[in-house]
Design a protein around this motif. Structure first.
Motif, PDB file in Angstrom:
ATOM      1  N   GLY A  18      40.386  45.221  32.700  1.00  0.00           N
ATOM      2  CA  GLY A  18      39.565  44.086  32.266  1.00  0.00           C
ATOM      3  C   GLY A  18      38.413  44.514  31.383  1.00  0.00           C
ATOM      4  O   GLY A  18      38.064  43.835  30.420  1.00  0.00           O
ATOM      5  N   LYS A  19      37.817  45.645  31.710  1.00  0.00           N
ATOM      6  CA  LYS A  19      36.703  46.157  30.904  1.00  0.00           C
ATOM      7  C   LYS A  19      37.209  46.535  29.514  1.00  0.00           C
ATOM      8  O   LYS A  19      36.565  46.230  28.517  1.00  0.00           O
ATOM      9  N   GLY A  20      38.359  47.159  29.459  1.00  0.00           N
ATOM     10  CA  GLY A  20      38.942  47.555  28.181  1.00  0.00           C
ATOM     11  C   GLY A  20      39.295  46.366  27.303  1.00  0.00           C
ATOM     12  O   GLY A  20      39.188  46.425  26.085  1.00  0.00           O
ATOM     13  N   LYS A  21      39.712  45.279  27.926  1.00  0.00           N
ATOM     14  CA  LYS A  21      40.095  44.081  27.171  1.00  0.00           C
ATOM     15  C   LYS A  21      38.962  43.051  27.103  1.00  0.00           C
ATOM     16  O   LYS A  21      39.155  41.955  26.592  1.00  0.00           O
ATOM     17  N   SER A  22      37.820  43.377  27.659  1.00  0.00           N
ATOM     18  CA  SER A  22      36.637  42.491  27.664  1.00  0.00           C
ATOM     19  C   SER A  22      36.935  41.113  28.248  1.00  0.00           C
ATOM     20  O   SER A  22      36.502  40.095  27.720  1.00  0.00           O
ATOM     21  N   ASN A  23      37.699  41.083  29.331  1.00  0.00           N
ATOM     22  CA  ASN A  23      37.980  39.796  29.984  1.00  0.00           C
ATOM     23  C   ASN A  23      37.672  39.838  31.488  1.00  0.00           C
ATOM     24  O   ASN A  23      38.372  39.248  32.297  1.00  0.00           O
ATOM     25  N   LEU A  24      36.601  40.529  31.844  1.00  0.00           N
ATOM     26  CA  LEU A  24      36.223  40.635  33.259  1.00  0.00           C
ATOM     27  C   LEU A  24      35.894  39.274  33.871  1.00  0.00           C
ATOM     28  O   LEU A  24      36.261  39.005  35.016  1.00  0.00           O
ATOM     29  N   ASP A  25      35.204  38.413  33.107  1.00  0.00           N
ATOM     30  CA  ASP A  25      34.845  37.093  33.640  1.00  0.00           C
ATOM     31  C   ASP A  25      36.095  36.266  33.934  1.00  0.00           C
ATOM     32  O   ASP A  25      36.195  35.616  34.976  1.00  0.00           O
ATOM     33  N   GLN A  26      37.062  36.299  33.009  1.00  0.00           N
ATOM     34  CA  GLN A  26      38.311  35.565  33.211  1.00  0.00           C
ATOM     35  C   GLN A  26      39.052  36.098  34.428  1.00  0.00           C
ATOM     36  O   GLN A  26      39.535  35.322  35.260  1.00  0.00           O
ATOM     37  N   LEU A  27      39.130  37.417  34.546  1.00  0.00           N
ATOM     38  CA  LEU A  27      39.820  38.015  35.694  1.00  0.00           C
ATOM     39  C   LEU A  27      39.137  37.633  37.001  1.00  0.00           C
ATOM     40  O   LEU A  27      39.810  37.326  37.993  1.00  0.00           O
ATOM     41  N   GLU A  28      37.805  37.637  37.012  1.00  0.00           N
ATOM     42  CA  GLU A  28      37.086  37.261  38.230  1.00  0.00           C
ATOM     43  C   GLU A  28      37.408  35.824  38.624  1.00  0.00           C
ATOM     44  O   GLU A  28      37.690  35.544  39.792  1.00  0.00           O
ATOM     45  N   GLU A  29      37.362  34.908  37.658  1.00  0.00           N
ATOM     46  CA  GLU A  29      37.677  33.502  37.952  1.00  0.00           C
ATOM     47  C   GLU A  29      39.086  33.370  38.524  1.00  0.00           C
ATOM     48  O   GLU A  29      39.307  32.662  39.511  1.00  0.00           O
ATOM     49  N   GLU A  30      40.049  34.039  37.888  1.00  0.00           N
ATOM     50  CA  GLU A  30      41.432  33.968  38.352  1.00  0.00           C
ATOM     51  C   GLU A  30      41.582  34.549  39.753  1.00  0.00           C
ATOM     52  O   GLU A  30      42.249  33.962  40.607  1.00  0.00           O
ATOM     53  N   LEU A  31      40.954  35.686  39.977  1.00  0.00           N
ATOM     54  CA  LEU A  31      41.077  36.340  41.281  1.00  0.00           C
ATOM     55  C   LEU A  31      40.446  35.503  42.393  1.00  0.00           C
ATOM     56  O   LEU A  31      40.962  35.470  43.513  1.00  0.00           O
ATOM     57  N   LEU A  32      39.349  34.816  42.100  1.00  0.00           N
ATOM     58  CA  LEU A  32      38.735  33.952  43.112  1.00  0.00           C
ATOM     59  C   LEU A  32      39.656  32.795  43.467  1.00  0.00           C
ATOM     60  O   LEU A  32      39.764  32.413  44.641  1.00  0.00           O
ATOM     61  N   VAL A  33      40.366  32.267  42.482  1.00  0.00           N
ATOM     62  CA  VAL A  33      41.349  31.203  42.751  1.00  0.00           C
ATOM     63  C   VAL A  33      42.506  31.767  43.568  1.00  0.00           C
ATOM     64  O   VAL A  33      42.952  31.154  44.546  1.00  0.00           O
ATOM     65  N   VAL A  34      42.984  32.942  43.185  1.00  0.00           N
ATOM     66  CA  VAL A  34      44.093  33.586  43.911  1.00  0.00           C
ATOM     67  C   VAL A  34      43.707  33.813  45.368  1.00  0.00           C
ATOM     68  O   VAL A  34      44.479  33.504  46.282  1.00  0.00           O
ATOM     69  N   ARG A  35      42.493  34.344  45.595  1.00  0.00           N
ATOM     70  CA  ARG A  35      42.048  34.581  46.972  1.00  0.00           C
ATOM     71  C   ARG A  35      42.003  33.279  47.751  1.00  0.00           C
ATOM     72  O   ARG A  35      42.444  33.223  48.905  1.00  0.00           O
ATOM     73  N   SER A  36      41.491  32.237  47.129  1.00  0.00           N
ATOM     74  CA  SER A  36      41.413  30.938  47.795  1.00  0.00           C
ATOM     75  C   SER A  36      42.808  30.445  48.183  1.00  0.00           C
ATOM     76  O   SER A  36      43.011  29.952  49.294  1.00  0.00           O
ATOM     77  N   VAL A  37      43.757  30.587  47.273  1.00  0.00           N
ATOM     78  CA  VAL A  37      45.137  30.156  47.560  1.00  0.00           C
ATOM     79  C   VAL A  37      45.691  30.952  48.740  1.00  0.00           C
ATOM     80  O   VAL A  37      46.271  30.381  49.670  1.00  0.00           O
ATOM     81  N   PHE A  38      45.502  32.260  48.726  1.00  0.00           N
ATOM     82  CA  PHE A  38      46.038  33.102  49.803  1.00  0.00           C
ATOM     83  C   PHE A  38      45.360  32.824  51.140  1.00  0.00           C
ATOM     84  O   PHE A  38      46.010  32.850  52.177  1.00  0.00           O
ATOM     85  N   LEU A  39      44.070  32.561  51.121  1.00  0.00           N
ATOM     86  CA  LEU A  39      43.362  32.319  52.375  1.00  0.00           C
ATOM     87  C   LEU A  39      43.649  30.934  52.940  1.00  0.00           C
ATOM     88  O   LEU A  39      43.619  30.739  54.154  1.00  0.00           O
ATOM     89  N   ASN A  40      43.931  29.967  52.083  1.00  0.00           N
ATOM     90  CA  ASN A  40      44.103  28.591  52.537  1.00  0.00           C
ATOM     91  C   ASN A  40      45.554  28.166  52.721  1.00  0.00           C
ATOM     92  O   ASN A  40      45.815  27.103  53.265  1.00  0.00           O
ATOM     93  N   ASP A  41      46.501  28.963  52.268  1.00  0.00           N
ATOM     94  CA  ASP A  41      47.911  28.587  52.373  1.00  0.00           C
ATOM     95  C   ASP A  41      48.646  29.596  53.255  1.00  0.00           C
ATOM     96  O   ASP A  41      49.120  30.631  52.782  1.00  0.00           O
ATOM     97  N   GLU A  42      48.738  29.286  54.536  1.00  0.00           N
ATOM     98  CA  GLU A  42      49.390  30.191  55.492  1.00  0.00           C
ATOM     99  C   GLU A  42      50.879  30.354  55.203  1.00  0.00           C
ATOM    100  O   GLU A  42      51.446  31.413  55.460  1.00  0.00           O
ATOM    101  N   SER A  43      51.497  29.315  54.661  1.00  0.00           N
ATOM    102  CA  SER A  43      52.934  29.410  54.382  1.00  0.00           C
ATOM    103  C   SER A  43      53.216  30.446  53.300  1.00  0.00           C
ATOM    104  O   SER A  43      54.261  31.097  53.315  1.00  0.00           O
TER     105      SER A  43
END
Length: 181
Positions: A18-43
């Protein structure tokens, strides 16, 4: 090897990309959504943890569910599924956010108080502790805790600043007990 150490290795790799491609903010936003999906969807966790399903079936689900995220995020998730480490996604996200914050001089703080803090109080706490810790920004997560009789308790990383009435009364009691001996 502990799960947090392994999660940190994956987070470091993704952070460097992400640092090399200068998209750390985008990656952080995506990862926070991914974590939310994994934590909230037991299936989803059950599906990925099912030993009867092939790795390819699991990866196909990841491709479908997370089709709108960047290639870097999706490939990291696919790699975790391949290595049977999908249970560490939340740890990976936490490590990634921590690294990004450190790189930008940002710290996260949990502030425990008996009531919701006003904007002015939040700003004062941010200013004082950002200066004290020599960082650029302090993000505050206010947690209302009725067990706090008065004052506040602040947790920044592994440091705790306890200015609650309860703690001050305990210190006073200890001082009185030791003074009477």
């Amino acid at each position: 090897m502990s799960q947090s150490v392994v999660a940190k290795r994956y987070a470091v790799a993704l952070f460097e990309i992400g640092k090399g491609k200068s998209n750390l903010d985008q990656l952080e936003e995506e990862l926070l959504v991914v974590r939310s999906v994994f934590l909230n969807d037991e299936s989803l966790q059950e599906f990925l943890g099912n030993p009867r399903l092939s790795s390819e079936q699991k990866k196909e689900l990841i491709r479908n569910v997370f089709k709108d995220v960047s290639k870097e995020t999706r490939n990291t998730l696919l790699l975790l599924v391949d290595k049977r480490r999908s249970d560490m996604i939340a740890d990976l996200v936490d490590e990634f956010v921590k690294m990004k914050n450190e790189a930008r001089g940002i710290a996260e703080a949990d502030v425990y108080s008996v009531r919701e803090l006003t904007e002015e109080e939040t700003k004062q706490i941010q200013d004082v502790f950002a200066n004290k810790m020599m960082i650029n920004t302090l993000r505050i997560n206010n947690i209302v805790d009725p067990s706090v009789l008065g004052g506040i308790k602040i947790r920044i990383g592994n440091q705790i600043y306890d200015g609650t009435v309860k703690t001050q009364l305990k210190r006073l009691e200890q001082n009185l007990v030791t003074a009477n001996k």
